[in-house]
Design a protein around this motif. Structure first.
Motif, PDB file in Angstrom:
ATOM      1  N   ARG A 135      27.485 135.562 109.457  1.00  7.66           N
ATOM      2  CA  ARG A 135      28.288 136.400 110.356  1.00  7.66           C
ATOM      3  C   ARG A 135      28.632 135.629 111.628  1.00  7.66           C
ATOM      4  O   ARG A 135      29.741 135.715 112.135  1.00  7.66           O
ATOM      5  CB  ARG A 135      27.548 137.704 110.671  1.00  7.66           C
ATOM      6  CG  ARG A 135      28.406 138.724 111.388  1.00  7.66           C
ATOM      7  CD  ARG A 135      27.786 140.108 111.387  1.00  7.66           C
ATOM      8  NE  ARG A 135      27.582 140.622 110.043  1.00  7.66           N
ATOM      9  CZ  ARG A 135      26.416 141.045 109.560  1.00  7.66           C
ATOM     10  NH1 ARG A 135      25.359 141.029 110.316  1.00  7.66           N
ATOM     11  NH2 ARG A 135      26.327 141.485 108.325  1.00  7.66           N
ATOM     12  N   THR A 175      39.916 137.351 107.388  1.00 11.79           N
ATOM     13  CA  THR A 175      40.894 136.802 108.326  1.00 11.79           C
ATOM     14  C   THR A 175      40.558 135.359 108.723  1.00 11.79           C
ATOM     15  O   THR A 175      41.224 134.797 109.599  1.00 11.79           O
ATOM     16  CB  THR A 175      40.989 137.666 109.603  1.00 11.79           C
ATOM     17  OG1 THR A 175      39.671 137.797 110.156  1.00 11.79           O
ATOM     18  CG2 THR A 175      41.554 139.042 109.304  1.00 11.79           C
ATOM     19  N   CYS A 176      39.520 134.773 108.104  1.00 11.17           N
ATOM     20  CA  CYS A 176      39.190 133.393 108.522  1.00 11.17           C
ATOM     21  C   CYS A 176      38.648 132.507 107.417  1.00 11.17           C
ATOM     22  O   CYS A 176      38.202 131.394 107.707  1.00 11.17           O
ATOM     23  CB  CYS A 176      38.184 133.411 109.678  1.00 11.17           C
ATOM     24  SG  CYS A 176      36.555 133.955 109.157  1.00 11.17           S
ATOM     25  N   GLU A 227      31.750 140.933 107.025  1.00 13.61           N
ATOM     26  CA  GLU A 227      32.888 141.604 107.654  1.00 13.61           C
ATOM     27  C   GLU A 227      33.670 140.596 108.496  1.00 13.61           C
ATOM     28  O   GLU A 227      33.081 139.783 109.212  1.00 13.61           O
ATOM     29  CB  GLU A 227      32.351 142.721 108.549  1.00 13.61           C
ATOM     30  CG  GLU A 227      33.336 143.845 108.703  1.00 13.61           C
ATOM     31  CD  GLU A 227      32.844 144.842 109.728  1.00 13.61           C
ATOM     32  OE1 GLU A 227      31.627 145.131 109.733  1.00 13.61           O
ATOM     33  OE2 GLU A 227      33.690 145.283 110.523  1.00 13.61           O
ATOM     34  N   GLY A 228      34.960 140.639 108.378  1.00 14.04           N
ATOM     35  CA  GLY A 228      35.803 139.753 109.186  1.00 14.04           C
ATOM     36  C   GLY A 228      36.161 138.456 108.467  1.00 14.04           C
ATOM     37  O   GLY A 228      36.994 137.685 108.950  1.00 14.04           O
ATOM     38  N   ASN A 238      36.817 133.272 113.687  1.00 16.03           N
ATOM     39  CA  ASN A 238      37.839 134.217 114.132  1.00 16.03           C
ATOM     40  C   ASN A 238      38.156 134.040 115.617  1.00 16.03           C
ATOM     41  O   ASN A 238      39.316 134.083 116.017  1.00 16.03           O
ATOM     42  CB  ASN A 238      37.405 135.660 113.842  1.00 16.03           C
ATOM     43  CG  ASN A 238      37.724 136.063 112.402  1.00 16.03           C
ATOM     44  OD1 ASN A 238      38.765 135.680 111.857  1.00 16.03           O
ATOM     45  ND2 ASN A 238      36.838 136.804 111.783  1.00 16.03           N
ATOM     46  N   GLU A 239      37.102 133.824 116.412  1.00 15.64           N
ATOM     47  CA  GLU A 239      37.320 133.646 117.858  1.00 15.64           C
ATOM     48  C   GLU A 239      38.142 132.392 118.153  1.00 15.64           C
ATOM     49  O   GLU A 239      38.969 132.376 119.062  1.00 15.64           O
ATOM     50  CB  GLU A 239      35.969 133.501 118.577  1.00 15.64           C
ATOM     51  CG  GLU A 239      35.295 134.823 118.893  1.00 15.64           C
ATOM     52  CD  GLU A 239      33.785 134.668 119.073  1.00 15.64           C
ATOM     53  OE1 GLU A 239      33.331 133.552 119.416  1.00 15.64           O
ATOM     54  OE2 GLU A 239      33.066 135.659 118.834  1.00 15.64           O
ATOM     55  N   VAL A 242      31.454 133.360 110.863  1.00 16.41           N
ATOM     56  CA  VAL A 242      32.707 134.115 110.683  1.00 16.41           C
ATOM     57  C   VAL A 242      33.262 134.518 112.051  1.00 16.41           C
ATOM     58  O   VAL A 242      34.454 134.337 112.328  1.00 16.41           O
ATOM     59  CB  VAL A 242      32.462 135.347 109.771  1.00 16.41           C
ATOM     60  CG1 VAL A 242      33.602 136.349 109.854  1.00 16.41           C
ATOM     61  CG2 VAL A 242      32.268 134.892 108.324  1.00 16.41           C
ATOM     62  N   ASP A 243      32.387 135.020 112.932  1.00 14.64           N
ATOM     63  CA  ASP A 243      32.841 135.421 114.272  1.00 14.64           C
ATOM     64  C   ASP A 243      33.369 134.200 115.028  1.00 14.64           C
ATOM     65  O   ASP A 243      34.406 134.268 115.701  1.00 14.64           O
ATOM     66  CB  ASP A 243      31.679 136.055 115.063  1.00 14.64           C
ATOM     67  CG  ASP A 243      31.272 137.398 114.472  1.00 14.64           C
ATOM     68  OD1 ASP A 243      32.049 137.930 113.658  1.00 14.64           O
ATOM     69  OD2 ASP A 243      30.181 137.893 114.810  1.00 14.64           O
TER      70      ASP A 243
END
Ligand code: PLP
Length: 394
Positions: free
Chosen positions: A188, A228-229, A224-225, A195-196, A191-192
């Motif tokens: 996670r 998009t990445c 999750e997320g 995305n950032e 992934v964050d």
């Protein structure tokens, strides 16, 4: 005069497997009566599952009849196989459209080709020790490579940080060579981070089927997320014995967009330009892997390799040697005993007990002092190698 791609001159000579081959050849020339116990191979040794063989035969038979014959296949994959793979994800709680799944001839091909989607000025993060193709494919394109070393302190599963910033982020879990597997909360964070920063994760899931702990993620899309990445690259090579048959698949979600460009659309355009699809016969065989019978059979083979892993782990536990991997992966990554270097340990095992493994140094500088065993060999050889290790290092 034409200018070749000068970046090829920047490639470091890949001496790892060459060196291993040279050393074992020289040893056998001097000791022709000795048998070697090969715990270094990255190739499978068990044959294809029965249901796969039956489907391959059916595929061949189809090609003999006018009304069943297949010519060129759709470039992005046969609909029957794309649906079977999307259903495989669905059975694990991940919703994908069939058109988010692309059939490939294997993960290696795909890991190289997929780089077409990124500008050459983009940088690539490689978490080391790593599968060597990540670095080389980017060197060939002249990309800047950010090396992120991992080690015992983080269980070879580093977290994202300022010095891990790059456009393309390679994550391999279960990892080759370390066998380490990221937990959901660790993934996670990546992934964050992606995305950032607007990065794209290339998630290499070539060994997902080896994961047995239910709580460990087998796909980046469990996080999750991730849609998009991330792009996920998979292979039937090790999970279903397709190393010589060649088949893999790649997931590119439609939600993966940068600068207004959809990577899924771009990949359709790439495939329709650069391939004419994977052989019908092979795709027919591949679809059998995703049937319930096929799944049962491939997991029987995986269990066989896992038992090899258990035997080696038992020996290492008895010897008090630190290692990771083995339980959820076909690789065991161990710390060379008594502070030995990777090649020093390689030479010792070869000369004293005729066991051949892979020196960790070949997977990046931080692999020095470590060693990889793979569990794809035969049971008999693994039993003997484990006994020999215990005798030598006790
Ligand atoms: N990715 C990893 C991490 C691997 O270890 C391998 C093969 O050893 C591959 C990709 C390539 O797999 P394929 O046989 O599908 O090309």
């Amino acid at each position: 005069m034409i200018t070749p791609n000068l970046h090829y001159a920047d490639l470091k000579s890949s001496y790892l497997f060459y060196n291993i081959a040279q050393k074992t050849k020289a040893y056998l020339a001097e000791n022709p009566d000795k048998k070697l116990y090969r715990m270094g191979i990255g190739d499978v040794s068990l044959p294809l599952a029965k249901s796969v063989i039956a489907a391959l035969h059916e595929g061949v038979e189809d090609q003999a009849f006018k009304d069943r014959f297949h010519g060129y296949m759709p470039e992005c994959g046969a609909p029957f196989l794309r649906t079977a793979i999307a259903d495989y994800y669905r059975s694990r709680g991940i919703e994908l459209g069939d058109d988010e799944v692309f059939v490939s001839s294997g993960a290696s091909d795909e890991l190289g080709d997929i780089l077409d989607l990124f500008d050459r000025s983009s940088s690539a993060l490689v978490i080391e020790p790593a599968y060597p193709a990540y670095v080389d494919a980017n060197v060939m394109a002249g990309r800047k490579i950010v090396h992120l070393a991992s080690g015992i302190d983080n269980g070879f599963l580093p977290e994202p940080s300022e010095n891990a910033k790059a456009d393309i982020l390679y994550i391999c879990s279960p990892n080759n060579p370390t066998g380490a597997v990221f937990k959901k909360e660790q993934l996670r964070k990546w992934v964050d981070f992606a995305n950032e920063n607007g990065s794209v994760i290339l998630f290499d899931a070539a060994y997902e089927a080896f994961i047995e702990d239910e709580e460990l993620p087998r796909s980046i899309f469990e996080i999750e997320g991730a849609k998009t990445c991330a792009i996920e690259i998979c292979s039937l090579s090790k999970t279903a014995g397709f190393t010589g048959t060649r088949l893999g698949y790649t997931v590119i979600p439609k939600a993966l967009v940068r600068h207004g460009m959809c990577f899924n659309d771009m990949w359709v355009r790439n495939r329709t330009t650069k391939t004419n699809g994977v052989s019908y016969i092979i795709q027919k065989g591949g679809a059998a892997v995703f049937t319930s019978e096929g799944q049962k059979e491939i997991h029987e083979n995986i269990s066989y390799y896992k038992e090899n892993a258990r035997l080696l782990m038992e020996a290492l536990d008895e010897l008090g040697i630190w290692y990771c991997g083995g339980k959820n992966s076909p690789y065991i990554w161990l710390k060379c005993p008594n502070g030995m270097g990777s090649w020093e340990f390689f030479d010792l095992l070869l000369k004293e007990i005729q066991v051949v493994g892979t020196p960790g140094e070949g997977f990046g500088a931080c692999g020095e002092g470590y060693f990889r065993f793979s569990v794809f060999g035969s049971r008999e050889d693994t039993v003997e190698a484990a006994e020999r290790l215990k005798r030598l290092l006790r």
